[in-house]
Design a protein around this motif. Structure first.
Motif, PDB file in Angstrom:
ATOM      1  N   PRO A 118      -1.668  -5.169   9.964  1.00 16.22           N
ATOM      2  CA  PRO A 118      -2.053  -4.078   9.153  1.00 16.22           C
ATOM      3  C   PRO A 118      -1.539  -2.820   9.480  1.00 16.22           C
ATOM      4  O   PRO A 118      -1.260  -1.947   8.518  1.00 16.22           O
ATOM      5  CB  PRO A 118      -3.715  -4.264   8.913  1.00 16.22           C
ATOM      6  N   GLY A 119      -1.867  -2.402  10.629  1.00 12.69           N
ATOM      7  CA  GLY A 119      -1.337  -1.076  11.085  1.00 12.69           C
ATOM      8  C   GLY A 119       0.012  -0.667  10.976  1.00 12.69           C
ATOM      9  O   GLY A 119       0.441   0.454  10.455  1.00 12.69           O
ATOM     10  N   GLN A 120       0.916  -1.689  11.200  1.00  9.47           N
ATOM     11  CA  GLN A 120       2.336  -1.461  11.020  1.00  9.47           C
ATOM     12  C   GLN A 120       2.714  -1.420   9.653  1.00  9.47           C
ATOM     13  O   GLN A 120       3.569  -0.740   8.980  1.00  9.47           O
ATOM     14  CB  GLN A 120       3.084  -2.355  11.661  1.00  9.47           C
ATOM     15  N   LEU A 121       2.169  -2.221   8.767  1.00 10.82           N
ATOM     16  CA  LEU A 121       2.272  -2.174   7.404  1.00 10.82           C
ATOM     17  C   LEU A 121       1.980  -0.714   6.773  1.00 10.82           C
ATOM     18  O   LEU A 121       2.725  -0.517   5.883  1.00 10.82           O
ATOM     19  CB  LEU A 121       1.279  -3.123   6.707  1.00 10.82           C
ATOM     20  N   VAL A 242      -1.727  -9.964   1.433  1.00 12.52           N
ATOM     21  CA  VAL A 242      -1.430  -8.628   1.438  1.00 12.52           C
ATOM     22  C   VAL A 242      -2.993  -8.027   2.013  1.00 12.52           C
ATOM     23  O   VAL A 242      -4.059  -8.131   1.465  1.00 12.52           O
ATOM     24  CB  VAL A 242      -0.938  -7.800   0.490  1.00 12.52           C
ATOM     25  N   PRO A 243      -2.951  -7.214   3.015  1.00 14.25           N
ATOM     26  CA  PRO A 243      -4.423  -6.733   3.523  1.00 14.25           C
ATOM     27  C   PRO A 243      -4.957  -6.134   2.418  1.00 14.25           C
ATOM     28  O   PRO A 243      -4.491  -5.308   1.167  1.00 14.25           O
ATOM     29  CB  PRO A 243      -3.840  -5.627   4.533  1.00 14.25           C
ATOM     30  N   GLU A 244      -6.694  -6.049   2.264  1.00 12.85           N
ATOM     31  CA  GLU A 244      -7.146  -5.943   1.130  1.00 12.85           C
ATOM     32  C   GLU A 244      -7.166  -4.217   0.823  1.00 12.85           C
ATOM     33  O   GLU A 244      -7.052  -3.944  -0.166  1.00 12.85           O
ATOM     34  CB  GLU A 244      -8.805  -6.082   1.444  1.00 12.85           C
ATOM     35  N   ASN A 245      -6.904  -3.524   1.776  1.00 12.86           N
ATOM     36  CA  ASN A 245      -6.923  -1.941   1.534  1.00 12.86           C
ATOM     37  C   ASN A 245      -5.560  -1.494   1.285  1.00 12.86           C
ATOM     38  O   ASN A 245      -5.602  -0.366   0.712  1.00 12.86           O
ATOM     39  CB  ASN A 245      -7.238  -1.204   2.752  1.00 12.86           C
ATOM     40  N   LEU A 246      -4.466  -2.187   1.143  1.00 10.68           N
ATOM     41  CA  LEU A 246      -3.154  -2.139   0.483  1.00 10.68           C
ATOM     42  C   LEU A 246      -2.908  -2.644  -0.653  1.00 10.68           C
ATOM     43  O   LEU A 246      -2.066  -2.309  -1.530  1.00 10.68           O
ATOM     44  CB  LEU A 246      -2.143  -2.265   1.630  1.00 10.68           C
ATOM     45  N   VAL A 250      -0.140  -1.500  -3.674  1.00  8.97           N
ATOM     46  CA  VAL A 250       1.086  -2.584  -3.642  1.00  8.97           C
ATOM     47  C   VAL A 250       1.246  -2.949  -5.128  1.00  8.97           C
ATOM     48  O   VAL A 250       2.208  -3.297  -5.909  1.00  8.97           O
ATOM     49  CB  VAL A 250       0.977  -3.561  -2.702  1.00  8.97           C
ATOM     50  N   LEU A 251      -0.193  -3.217  -5.836  1.00  8.95           N
ATOM     51  CA  LEU A 251      -0.169  -3.901  -7.157  1.00  8.95           C
ATOM     52  C   LEU A 251       0.505  -2.790  -8.188  1.00  8.95           C
ATOM     53  O   LEU A 251       1.107  -3.041  -8.978  1.00  8.95           O
ATOM     54  CB  LEU A 251      -1.443  -4.267  -7.559  1.00  8.95           C
ATOM     55  N   LYS A 270      -2.464   8.652  -1.389  1.00  5.39           N
ATOM     56  CA  LYS A 270      -3.271   7.439  -1.442  1.00  5.39           C
ATOM     57  C   LYS A 270      -3.576   6.768   0.071  1.00  5.39           C
ATOM     58  O   LYS A 270      -4.503   6.421   0.606  1.00  5.39           O
ATOM     59  CB  LYS A 270      -2.828   6.494  -2.442  1.00  5.39           C
ATOM     60  N   LEU A 271      -2.315   6.810   0.756  1.00  7.26           N
ATOM     61  CA  LEU A 271      -2.183   5.974   2.068  1.00  7.26           C
ATOM     62  C   LEU A 271      -2.906   6.742   3.119  1.00  7.26           C
ATOM     63  O   LEU A 271      -3.644   6.365   4.075  1.00  7.26           O
ATOM     64  CB  LEU A 271      -0.746   5.869   2.676  1.00  7.26           C
ATOM     65  N   ARG A 272      -2.998   8.197   2.795  1.00  3.84           N
ATOM     66  CA  ARG A 272      -3.783   8.950   3.672  1.00  3.84           C
ATOM     67  C   ARG A 272      -5.215   8.839   3.718  1.00  3.84           C
ATOM     68  O   ARG A 272      -6.019   9.119   4.659  1.00  3.84           O
ATOM     69  CB  ARG A 272      -3.525  10.453   3.612  1.00  3.84           C
ATOM     70  N   SER A 273      -5.690   8.220   2.578  1.00  6.34           N
ATOM     71  CA  SER A 273      -7.052   8.088   2.174  1.00  6.34           C
ATOM     72  C   SER A 273      -7.775   6.784   2.726  1.00  6.34           C
ATOM     73  O   SER A 273      -8.673   6.323   2.459  1.00  6.34           O
ATOM     74  CB  SER A 273      -7.509   8.389   0.810  1.00  6.34           C
ATOM     75  N   VAL A 274      -6.695   5.860   3.121  1.00 10.78           N
ATOM     76  CA  VAL A 274      -6.941   4.516   3.736  1.00 10.78           C
ATOM     77  C   VAL A 274      -7.861   4.586   4.712  1.00 10.78           C
ATOM     78  O   VAL A 274      -7.451   5.622   5.742  1.00 10.78           O
ATOM     79  CB  VAL A 274      -5.841   3.709   3.959  1.00 10.78           C
ATOM     80  N   ALA A 275      -8.826   3.996   4.814  1.00 12.45           N
ATOM     81  CA  ALA A 275     -10.000   4.201   5.861  1.00 12.45           C
ATOM     82  C   ALA A 275      -9.196   3.950   7.206  1.00 12.45           C
ATOM     83  O   ALA A 275      -9.667   4.918   8.156  1.00 12.45           O
ATOM     84  CB  ALA A 275     -11.196   3.495   5.722  1.00 12.45           C
ATOM     85  N   ALA A 276      -8.791   2.798   7.479  1.00 12.95           N
ATOM     86  CA  ALA A 276      -8.143   2.572   8.869  1.00 12.95           C
ATOM     87  C   ALA A 276      -7.135   3.645   9.384  1.00 12.95           C
ATOM     88  O   ALA A 276      -6.467   4.310   8.532  1.00 12.95           O
ATOM     89  CB  ALA A 276      -7.786   1.252   8.869  1.00 12.95           C
TER      90      ALA A 276
END
Length: 779
Positions: A118-121, A242-246, A250-251, A270-276
């Motif tokens: 997930p982190g690499q994704l 596909v990880p739930e947070n992404l 992606v959709l 949006k990616l900056r707002s992903v929690a992880a």
């Protein structure tokens, strides 16, 4: 040893010894149209050099496509691609050299190691979004983003192979009935409307690539490209794994309609707002024992090695990875390169139409209608969705005169020159007040401003507002229902005219209060141009409607002879008269230019002028153009046409320029090109006056007065260059956006009025400086 000239089928059978000055050491990969070699320069730098197969080198059409690809690859060279080092599309065997980048492709990585963590994704998606932002901001659409075209370098992903990419203003088009791309990673519009493919298609491909990286398969999977094509157009994607947070992001990328997909900038936000948190691990794992990539490069996969941006328009699907066994199209279930939907497994390069305008000749021959004259500095706009519009205005579908094209990164190095000032001049300059304000805290983007009705009129996001030119005080602001175009608001009929991106409601605003005097729900139209006191609306059927800027009422509606879908530009003149100009590139290497009276729609004059021409301004009864080379995407000359006398003058530029923008002051045309090349061309003398390398790789359309030429840089600096000698005489400090991921889609042209210069910056600042004394700007 003499270069080998045989043209056998195997890569080794056509291995020459040198391409240009670069010694070819080994074969990295081979495709249907060319071979990519690991090479070294004289200094020892490692390169990936793509050499076109001899059989295609003899094809003039293919050479044109190769030149187009070299131009596209050079436009996008940067941090997220394999930079182009050198190329010779005119060689006996055309070739292009890019920097060699150690690292496997995403296809190889997934094939050998399985789905990414997930982190690499998250890191991969952010890197690809940044890459697409850089590619799109220079006006290029990749059109074949797929796992085998993504290199996983230690510093992040690199997008490579621009073999079928196309600048948005290119005249090279897909032939009717032929599709270009790789079906599992093609957007629906690439199957349905291949001539209308835009940047959103690359975002769709990014979504498909992310599914592949997360699962080892695509969102639409089948052994048959026909079935895949049907699924892409009609079915919902399979995001299992596909990880739930992404997955929601992606959709959105995989939306069927282009307008429903996010932009690369939005993806990054949006990616900056992903929690992880982002995984900072490099993409490339430790080297397996006892193996090395090509050239002994540690840290690479065995047999994966490196791939560089090979692509010669030549070889859409050619895999140029290093090492053994690295074939093209490693993504699951698809071993083809670029595949036409009509013929599975067939590599398909870029296909051009015969409508490309041939290279213009020196000299001039025109057939003019009634004499007339022309106008002075611009309020043009880009746009145009129809095929006919794409031929108009030097193949650009729409001419952007003021809020220009995008270049690359910005940073300027050099010293500021000084010049003496007498006390009287300094006293006069002291009367001009400098100021800087940030009028809106709730609006994104760079303000686009113009001067009118005694005010500085600005457009930003969904706001129109007016500032006091003396001190920057906000006088009023007016919100519109849709995002505004990247052009400044202008006066028409005494009212301020907001122009939105979606061609929605038209309105006229009171310049004193900002309140709407009239509003109008228009019939469908594709483009609108402000010309004097009128708004000119071009519909999808090619009919032009003239709307009174003062009242919003329709004054006339007609077709313009010789222009199937006319797009207009207009230049206001000091005498108050205005003409609107439509220019359409013709198939025989000429451009039809028509000057229209905005008030009545009557044709004032028409001419058939040699070359692929784009109007950039007018002065003294003449109209000025940039002449383009449609095969390379460069500007090669400046042209002046005087309709009253039918005089045509062409001045060739010393070097063809990419991404050129221009403005006119008197009889001098100032041309700013990508990479920061600024030059002044004196059309009366028929020569270049001066040339300056500013090192600003991305800048605005120049603005000028008698003493200076002004340019806005992407980091918010305003540069002043001496109009007589081309010396840099001053620059303001940078004013960067607080968000490092923000990139302005269009840089505002500076506004010069009564000794003041008004400019805007990425942080939302509007500022004024003394245009007569640039030496003290940096103090």
């Amino acid at each position: 040893m003499a270069p080998q000239r045989n043209i056998g089928a195997g890569a080794e059978a056509e291995l020459p010894e040198y391409a240009g000055h670069y010694r070819l050491e080994s074969c990295l990969g081979s495709g249907g149209m060319g071979v990519v070699h690991l090479a070294r320069s004289t200094s020892g730098m490692r390169l990936a050099v793509k050499v076109v197969h001899a059989e295609f080198a003899r094809d003039p059409e293919f050479r044109g496509r190769f030149r187009q690809e070299v131009a596209a690859a050079r436009r996008v060279s940067g941090a997220f691609t394999a930079p182009v080092v050198d190329a010779d599309p005119e060689a006996e065997r055309p070739w292009m050299a890019t920097l060699f980048i150690p690292g496997p492709t995403l296809a190889d990585h997934v094939k050998r190691n399985g789905p990414m963590a997930p982190g690499q994704l998250r890191r991969l998606m952010a890197g690809l979004a940044e890459a697409l932002r850089d590619i799109h901001r220079v006006g290029v659409v990749h059109r074949d983003l797929k796992p085998s075209n993504v290199l996983l370098a230690e510093d992040g992903p690199k997008v490579i192979d621009f073999g079928i990419s196309r600048p948005k203003d290119s005249e090279l088009r897909t032939e009717t009935g032929k599709l270009i791309g790789t079906p599992p990673f093609m957007a629906p519009e690439q199957f349905r409307r291949p001539r209308e493919v835009g940047p959103a298609a690359d975002v769709f491909a990014l979504g498909s690539v992310m599914v592949h990286a997360a699962t080892g398969r695509g969102p639409f999977d089948s052994d048959s490209p026909y079935v895949v094509a049907y699924q892409v157009v009609h079915d919902e994607p399979d995001l299992t794994g596909v990880p739930e947070n992404l997955a929601p992001l992606v959709l959105r990328c995989l939306a069927k309609e282009p307008e429903d997909r996010p932009t690369p900038d939005e993806l990054m936000r949006k990616l900056r707002s992903v929690a992880a948190s982002y995984d900072t691990q490099a993409f490339i794992p430790a080297q397996r024992p006892g193996k090395e990539g090509p050239g002994g490069s540690a840290g690479t996969f065995p047999g994966a090695g490196a791939r560089a941006d090979g692509g010669a328009g030549a070889d859409a699907g050619a895999d140029s990875r290093g090492g053994s066994g690295a074939g093209a199209g490693a993504e699951a279930g698809n071993d083809s390169g670029a595949v036409a939907a009509a013929e599975a497994g067939q590599a398909s390069g870029a296909v051009s139409e015969a409508e490309a305008v041939s290279e213009a000749e020196a000299g001039g021959d025109s057939v003019a209608g009634t004499g007339g004259d022309a106008g002075s500095v611009p309020a043009g706009r880009g746009g145009g969705r129809k095929g006919a519009r794409r031929k108009a205005l030097w193949g650009a579908g729409a001419l952007v005169v003021a809020a220009g094209a995008v270049f690359g990164s910005v940073q300027m190095f050099g010293t500021t020159q000084s010049e003496p000032k007498d006390p009287a001049t300094r006293a006069a300059a002291a009367q001009v007040r400098s100021w800087a304000v940030r009028p809106l805290d709730d609006a994104d983007g760079m303000p686009q401003c113009s001067y009118g009705a005694g005010k500085l009129l600005c457009a930003q996001s969904r706001w129109i507002y007016a500032l006091d030119p003396a001190n920057g005080t906000l006088l009023w602001r007016h919100e519109v229902p849709e995002a505004l175009t990247n052009r400044p608001p202008v006066l028409s009929g005494g009212l301020v005219q907001p122009l939105t991106r979606q061609q929605g409601r038209l309105s006229g605003l009171d310049p004193a209060s900002g309140k709407a005097r009239w509003e109008r729900e228009p019939s469908a139209y594709d483009a609108v141009t402000v010309a004097g006191g009128m708004l000119l609306l071009t519909g999808g059927d090619g009919k032009v409607t003239g709307v009174d800027g003062a009242s919003g009422e329709t004054r006339w509606s007609r077709r313009i002879a010789g222009h199937a879908a006319p797009f207009f530009v207009s230049f206001d003149r000091d005498d108050g008269d205005t003409s609107a100009y439509a220019a359409t590139a013709l198939d025989d290497g000429y451009t039809r230019v028509t000057a229209v009276d905005p008030g009545t729609g009557e044709v004032r004059w028409a001419a058939r002028l040699r070359g692929a021409l784009k109007p950039v301004g007018s002065a003294g009864g003449s109209v000025f153009f940039l002449e383009g080379d449609t095969s390379s995407g460069t500007t090669k000359a400046v042209v002046r046409y005087t309709p009253g006398t039918r005089a045509y003058r062409r001045v060739a530029l010393p070097v063809p320029r990419l991404d050129a923008q221009a403005s006119v002051h008197g009889d001098v045309v100032h041309v700013l090109a990508g990479g920061g090349s600024l030059e002044a061309v004196d059309m009366s003398a028929g020569r270049e006056l001066w040339h300056l390398e500013t090192a600003v790789s991305r800048g605005s359309v120049p603005a000028a007065d008698d003493a200076h030429v002004f340019v806005t840089a992407a980091d918010g600096r305003l540069l002043a260059v001496g109009a007589r000698d081309g010396r840099l005489v001053g620059q303001t400090p940078p004013r960067m956006s607080a968000d490092p991921g923000t990139v302005a889609s269009a840089l505002p042209q500076p506004v010069v009025h009564a000794g003041q210069v008004f400019a805007a910056a990425p942080d939302g600042t509007v500022f004024a400086v003394d245009g007569r004394d640039p030496i003290g700007w940096g103090a």
